[in-house]
Design a protein around this motif. Structure first.
Motif, PDB file in Angstrom:
ATOM      1  N   ARG A 159      -5.687   8.129  17.319  1.00 47.79           N
ATOM      2  CA  ARG A 159      -5.694   9.357  16.502  1.00 47.79           C
ATOM      3  C   ARG A 159      -6.142   9.058  15.072  1.00 47.79           C
ATOM      4  N   SER A 160      -5.619   7.947  14.519  1.00 49.65           N
ATOM      5  CA  SER A 160      -5.948   7.642  13.118  1.00 49.65           C
ATOM      6  C   SER A 160      -7.442   7.379  12.947  1.00 49.65           C
ATOM      7  N   LEU A 193      -4.141   9.298   2.061  1.00 52.53           N
ATOM      8  CA  LEU A 193      -3.048   8.899   2.960  1.00 52.53           C
ATOM      9  C   LEU A 193      -3.533   8.268   4.283  1.00 52.53           C
ATOM     10  N   PRO A 194      -4.460   8.900   5.006  1.00 57.44           N
ATOM     11  CA  PRO A 194      -4.901   8.261   6.271  1.00 57.44           C
ATOM     12  C   PRO A 194      -5.607   6.926   6.038  1.00 57.44           C
ATOM     13  N   LEU A 195      -6.172   6.750   4.833  1.00 58.23           N
ATOM     14  CA  LEU A 195      -6.900   5.508   4.540  1.00 58.23           C
ATOM     15  C   LEU A 195      -5.960   4.334   4.294  1.00 58.23           C
ATOM     16  N   LEU A 196      -4.661   4.645   4.068  1.00 56.02           N
ATOM     17  CA  LEU A 196      -3.692   3.551   3.902  1.00 56.02           C
ATOM     18  C   LEU A 196      -3.577   2.725   5.180  1.00 56.02           C
ATOM     19  N   LEU A 197      -3.986   3.342   6.277  1.00 52.10           N
ATOM     20  CA  LEU A 197      -3.892   2.648   7.562  1.00 52.10           C
ATOM     21  C   LEU A 197      -5.117   1.788   7.842  1.00 52.10           C
ATOM     22  N   THR A 198      -6.076   1.817   6.915  1.00 49.65           N
ATOM     23  CA  THR A 198      -7.290   1.024   7.095  1.00 49.65           C
ATOM     24  C   THR A 198      -7.213  -0.225   6.216  1.00 49.65           C
ATOM     25  N   SER A 199      -8.241  -1.046   6.337  1.00 48.78           N
ATOM     26  CA  SER A 199      -8.244  -2.273   5.519  1.00 48.78           C
ATOM     27  C   SER A 199      -9.019  -2.067   4.221  1.00 48.78           C
ATOM     28  N   ARG A 245      -8.483  15.665   3.776  1.00 47.56           N
ATOM     29  CA  ARG A 245      -7.660  14.616   4.387  1.00 47.56           C
ATOM     30  C   ARG A 245      -8.070  14.395   5.853  1.00 47.56           C
ATOM     31  N   GLU A 288      -4.256  11.654  -3.662  1.00 45.51           N
ATOM     32  CA  GLU A 288      -3.350  10.764  -2.913  1.00 45.51           C
ATOM     33  C   GLU A 288      -3.110  11.316  -1.505  1.00 45.51           C
ATOM     34  N   PHE A 310      -6.726  16.261  11.495  1.00 46.06           N
ATOM     35  CA  PHE A 310      -5.854  17.408  11.775  1.00 46.06           C
ATOM     36  C   PHE A 310      -5.867  18.412  10.619  1.00 46.06           C
ATOM     37  N   ALA A 338       1.130  12.190  13.113  1.00 45.70           N
ATOM     38  CA  ALA A 338      -0.072  12.789  13.694  1.00 45.70           C
ATOM     39  C   ALA A 338      -1.330  12.096  13.177  1.00 45.70           C
ATOM     40  N   ILE A 339      -1.361  11.792  11.870  1.00 47.08           N
ATOM     41  CA  ILE A 339      -2.598  11.210  11.327  1.00 47.08           C
ATOM     42  C   ILE A 339      -2.685   9.702  11.551  1.00 47.08           C
ATOM     43  N   GLY A 340      -1.680   9.153  12.245  1.00 50.68           N
ATOM     44  CA  GLY A 340      -1.854   7.771  12.703  1.00 50.68           C
ATOM     45  C   GLY A 340      -0.830   6.755  12.232  1.00 50.68           C
ATOM     46  N   PHE A 341       0.189   7.182  11.497  1.00 46.39           N
ATOM     47  CA  PHE A 341       1.217   6.215  11.093  1.00 46.39           C
ATOM     48  C   PHE A 341       2.051   5.838  12.311  1.00 46.39           C
ATOM     49  N   GLN A 342       2.239   4.525  12.490  1.00 47.70           N
ATOM     50  CA  GLN A 342       3.022   4.042  13.627  1.00 47.70           C
ATOM     51  C   GLN A 342       4.512   4.228  13.349  1.00 47.70           C
ATOM     52  N   ARG A 399     -10.729   3.223  -1.211  1.00 46.51           N
ATOM     53  CA  ARG A 399      -9.962   4.401  -0.775  1.00 46.51           C
ATOM     54  C   ARG A 399     -10.152   5.548  -1.759  1.00 46.51           C
ATOM     55  N   THR A 455      -1.580   6.418  18.930  1.00 47.53           N
ATOM     56  CA  THR A 455      -1.411   6.688  17.492  1.00 47.53           C
ATOM     57  C   THR A 455      -2.578   6.088  16.710  1.00 47.53           C
ATOM     58  N   LYS A 456      -2.937   4.873  17.077  1.00 45.02           N
ATOM     59  CA  LYS A 456      -4.067   4.209  16.411  1.00 45.02           C
ATOM     60  C   LYS A 456      -5.373   4.966  16.701  1.00 45.02           C
ATOM     61  N   LYS A 504       0.825  -1.205   0.000  1.00 47.51           N
ATOM     62  CA  LYS A 504       0.000   0.000   0.000  1.00 47.51           C
ATOM     63  C   LYS A 504       0.857   1.251   0.000  1.00 47.51           C
ATOM     64  N   PHE A 505       2.029   1.120   0.642  1.00 51.25           N
ATOM     65  CA  PHE A 505       2.887   2.295   0.797  1.00 51.25           C
ATOM     66  C   PHE A 505       3.852   2.470  -0.368  1.00 51.25           C
TER      67      PHE A 505
END
Lengths: 403, 244
Positions: free
Chosen positions: B86-87, B111-117, B159, B107, B92, A310-314, B123, B83-84, A2-3
């Motif tokens: 916050r996401s 970006l924050p949606l990359l942390l989701t499934s 975002r 894109e 922000f 800040a937006i949640g990346f570990q 996305r 951190t989780k 994804k990254f």
């Protein structure tokens, strides 16, 4: 995965810096490949000789001293007498595959320096001892029949623009007479063989010594070359031959072809150590180049990393992305520097420019793969500190850089 | 009252250590913010408003006291947990937009949606929806440098809302914008507050911007000096420590 898109975009963020980094790594990789291949090529080629079970007998005083030509007859006799039966005999006439092997060392057609090898051999057995070399049957027959005939390797023929029937003059440097030979055949062989060698009839050399040098040095051979059945028998034969001659004034040292060739590597072992040290210095330079580039790149992105956090990346995800970017850049440079160099020397024969030191030169696959893996490792190591710093930076400190 | 409160701060103190010196920033601050409120934080430089914002958003930890957001005690969460959190729950918005310059608008929003499934397609759809909400339909493929300041801030807001967070925190969102663009951004924030019922906490120096909030807090030297809701001083009415 994804990254990956984000990582690729970051790698291209500053194209000039990325290209310069990749270019630096590629150049370092090229240099390292050339240096490391100088010796590994030799090692790899030596390993290809092992299956042929060839044995070389030389003087116990060193290969610069000749041995009596009688050994060509006597060694098979020793082999039979001792019951070893190591030497291969030709099926058609039961002739043992043994040949004299004498270095001539002349200059070709008035050249100031000649860099190809010239050996006096037994034309009747040479190509049975070297089955990996191929020659047309009619040319081999001509070689056996014509006393002044010579067979030359394909690359030598190409370099000197020679073909069958051409004259081949060698001016004596070691021996005080010249050899006026005629090319009667051109042989081919595997890619990793010296195809810039010339072989001629040992008798022609011997007759020259008798005729023009009052017989001095005649009836000798530089070494005696033979082919054996198996590596187990080789050991026994070597011991038997040396045992038989040890009490005489013609004591010999008999060893495998591989061991004989390795003597030359041993002579430049110190040089090998220095070159390996240069290789290490190159790897360290790569580390610094990549490290500086990544540190600069991450310093410019401090606030961006803070936003990601800040937006949640570990932390681990930031660490992964930075390291992947570093490995990617170093890997691209490494790939070009290693496999690019390998490809370059596959199509560019530099032997004519090496004054005979490298009859063939290539980058062994193992060296290229190792170099590429080292570049990846360098990328990983160079990215560690910037990645760790980026992932560990408190978010508010990172944001403060801009906000 | 705690049950209705989105954010509760009880006796929060915050100080920083610089070399050997302890610098107090917030002292014994108690506060309750209700769900769906649009809160503006004002005060002179160094009054602690950004620090307060960072504490509410889970970017920083208090030196003392308790911070509850949706009943989550932020001070007790590990770094990974917060951190989780916050996401999932916080969007922000920064003064300088802080978009990633190498990514297109779409894109950046993704970006924050990359942390989701979510799948790549999902996305994209969500990012497009968020851009549509902020009025940037048709600008999906633009890089930040190809957008005006106001448009960049809209992308940043897209975002912030793309994960549908519970809380939006904005640190001087109009600070870098001209009057017209600032007005557009404030209208957008109002819309997000009214129509999408987002709880918003905004730091601002601009009194005009602060007027758009439903509640205004004034900080000075780390203390709450005024608490005004719709023109009504409610400071005495808000006593979270006595609420439970």
């Amino acid at each position: 995965m994804k990254f990956l898109g984000y990582i690729l975009r970051n790698a291209r963020r500053n194209p000039v810096r990325s290209l310069l980094t990749i270019g630096s790594i590629a150049v370092c990789g090229f240099l390292a490949m050339v240096l490391l291949s100088l010796f590994s090529t030799n090692t790899e080629v030596r390993s290809t000789l092992v299956p042929f079970n060839r044995v070389i007998t030389m003087s116990a005083q060193g290969f610069t001293q000749p041995v009596p030509i009688a050994l060509v007859r006597e060694i098979p006799a020793i082999d039979d007498r001792s019951g070893i039966h190591a030497i291969v005999h030709r099926e058609s006439d039961d002739k043992p595959l043994v040949s004299p092997f004498s270095w001539y060392g002349g200059k070709f057609r008035g050249e100031s320096a000649t860099f190809f090898a010239q050996f006096g051999v037994d034309p009747d057995t040479l190509f049975d001892i070297y089955p990996e070399l191929t020659i047309a049957p009619d040319q081999l027959q001509a070689f056996k029949e014509r006393p002044d005939g010579t067979v030359i390797g394909r690359k030598l023929a190409e370099d000197k623009k020679l073909s069958v029937g051409d004259s081949f003059e060698l001016k004596g440097e070691i021996y005080p007479f010249d050899m006026n030979l005629t090319v009667v055949g051109i042989f081919d062989g595997p890619e990793k063989r010296d195809l810039r060698t010339c072989y001629f009839n040992w008798n022609f050399l011997n007759e020259g010594l008798k005729r023009d040098f009052q017989g001095q040095g005649a009836n000798n051979s530089g070494t005696v070359l033979m082919r054996c059945k198996s590596d187990e028998l080789v050991t026994k034969l070597c011991a038997a031959v040396d045992e038989d001659t040890k009490s005489s004034d013609r004591a010999t040292k008999t060893q495998t072809e591989d061991a004989f060739v390795s003597q030359f590597s041993e002579m430049i072992k110190d040089l090998q150590t220095y070159i390996n040290m240069v290789g290490l210095a190159v790897a360290f330079s790569l580390l610094v180049i990549c490290g500086v580039a990544m540190a600069m790149s991450m310093r410019e992105r401090t606030s961006e990393v803070a936003v990601l956090r800040a937006i949640g990346f570990q932390k681990g995800q930031i660490l992964f992305m930075v390291l992947t970017e570093a490995v990617l850049i170093a890997g691209i440079g490494g790939f070009i520097g290693t496999f690019g160099t390998m490809l370059l020397f596959k199509f560019w024969d530099i032997s004519p420019y090496t004054m005979g030191f490298f009859p063939f030169f290539y980058i062994p696959t193992t060296v290229a793969v190792t170099g590429f893996l080292v570049s990846l490792l360098v990328g990983l190591l160079s990215g560690l500190i910037p990645a760790f710093r980026a992932s560990s930076l408190p978010v508010i400190d990172g944001l403060r850089k801009v906000v | 009252m705690d049950r209705e409160a989105a954010i509760v701060l009880r006796h929060v103190t915050k100080s920083y250590r610089r070399d050997q010196i302890q610098i107090p920033v917030l002292s014994d601050l108690s506060l309750s913010v209700e769900e769906g409120e649009f809160l503006a934080l004002m005060g002179p430089s160094g009054s602690g408003k950004t620090t307060l914002l960072n504490l509410i958003a889970g970017l920083d930890r208090p030196t003392g006291g308790e911070i509850l957001v949706q009943d989550n005690d932020l001070a007790r969460m590990s770094d990974g947990q917060i951190t989780k959190w916050r996401s999932n729950h916080v969007g922000f918005i920064f003064q300088t937009y802080n978009l990633i310059p190498v990514l297109r608008a779409q894109e950046n929003v993704e970006l924050p949606l990359l942390l989701t499934s979510l799948s790549r397609k999902e996305r994209r759809e969500r990012a497009r929806t968020a851009l549509r909400v902020v009025g940037l339909e048709g600008r999906e493929d633009h890089f930040p440098r190809q957008l005006s300041g106001g448009q960049e801030q809209r992308v940043a807001i897209a975002r912030a809302i793309v994960t549908d967070p519970y809380l939006l925190v904005a640190d001087e969102p109009t600070g870098d914008l001209d009057r017209v663009s600032a007005e557009e951004i404030l209208l957008l924030l109002e819309q997000l507050n009214h129509e999408f019922e987002k709880t918003i906490v905004m730091v601002t120096h601009d009194p005009q911007a602060a007027k758009r909030a439903t509640r205004l807090l004034h900080l000075d030297k780390g203390k709450l000096v005024a608490d005004v809701a719709q023109g009504r001083d409610v400071r005495t009415a808000v006593q979270p420590e006595n609420a439970s």
